[in-house]
Design an enzyme around this catalytic site. Structure first.
Site: not given
Ligand code: PGA
Length: 261
Positions: A217, A178, A102, A100, A238-239, A10-12, A172
């Site tokens: 993470s 993050g 967020e 998600h 994500g990251g 997930n590149w956000k 998640e």
């Molecule tokens: P992260 O994000 O790996 O940066 O913790 C995961 C996600 O939001 O899907």
């Protein structure tokens, strides 16, 4: 485990057009490795403006999935700024992330809205990736199970278990996204097993087949321990999905596990 691993990036709201192109080129090259393709499906979810070019770049290598990070709950019309599930399907996406954390927290998306999006994604012939997870405060007050089940139930009770034969679930924990604080493999396994047990109450077949990802993470150095758990079928990253090498090291943990049998 008979289910195939899935590692989704997930590149956000990150990357430029050039960075997206370079990252995709590296991933496609690594995917020439037959072991990788045999044991692990890879999926990338770039920002909307780069989806079409990433899909073009993938060309016929459709072993690598491309997905949207969200979509509208509406099918079409006067909804400025929204992107419909049908549009994502039209350009060649196969997956869409819905719910998600967020989106749930910054845009106050309710479980009901998430369910509508889930249905739109399936109605457009794509696979929804339904995210569920508790906050730090919910975990601290012993409400993890209740929170996760409530988010799952909001969809399951309305769409029925058979819709989950064409869906992915991502656990998640919000406190791990993050933050660098990942759930331990045992903490994650407990929740994954809870999710699968709930699905099993409705259908053993769907429970055995449904892919349940862990997210929060995930990095190369914790992926192996997570993927070893019987109910963890891969990761939503994500990251660490923004650098090809980091992302591929996570995917290679699946290959290692499969090779060890
Ligand atoms: P992260 O994000 O790996 O940066 O913790 C995961 C996600 O939001 O899907």
């Amino acid at each position: 485990m008979s289910r195939k691993y899935l590692v989704a990036g997930n590149w956000k709201m990150n990357s430029s057009r050039e960075e997206a192109r370079a990252l995709m080129a590296e991933l496609l090259e690594a995917y020439q490795d037959p072991d990788m393709a045999a044991h692990c499906d890879l999926l990338v979810c770039p920002p909307y403006p780069y989806l079409a070019s990433v899909i073009e770049q993938r060309a016929d290598q459709d072993v690598m999935g491309v997905g949207g990070q969200d979509c509208s709950a509406h099918s079409k019309g006067a909804f400025t700024g929204e992107v419909s599930a049908q549009m994502l399907a039209d350009i060649g996406c196969q997956y869409v992330i819905v719910g998600h954390s967020e989106r749930r927290s910054y845009w106050s998306e309710s479980s009901d809205l998430v369910r509508e999006k889930f249905e739109r994604v399936q109605a457009s012939g794509m696979v929804p990736i339904l995210c569920v997870g508790e906050t730090q405060a919910e975990r601290a007050s012993g409400q993890t199970e209740a929170r996760v089940l409530e988010q799952l139930e909001a969809v399951l009770s309305r769409v029925g278990v058979h819709a989950f034969a064409r869906a992915v679930i991502a656990y998640e924990p919000v406190w791990a996204i993050g933050t660098g604080l990942n759930a331990t493999p045992q903490q994650a396994q407990e929740v994954h097993s809870l999710i699968r047990r709930r699905i099993r109450e409705e259908s053993v077949e769907v429970a055995d087949a449904v892919t349940v990802l862990y997210g929060g993470s995930v990095k190369a150095d914790n992926a192996y321990g997570l993927f070893e758990q019987p109910d963890i079928d891969g990761a939503l990253v994500g990251g660490a999905s923004l650098k090809a090498n980091d992302f591929l090291r996570i995917a290679r943990a699946c290959v290692e596990l499969k090779a060890e049998g």
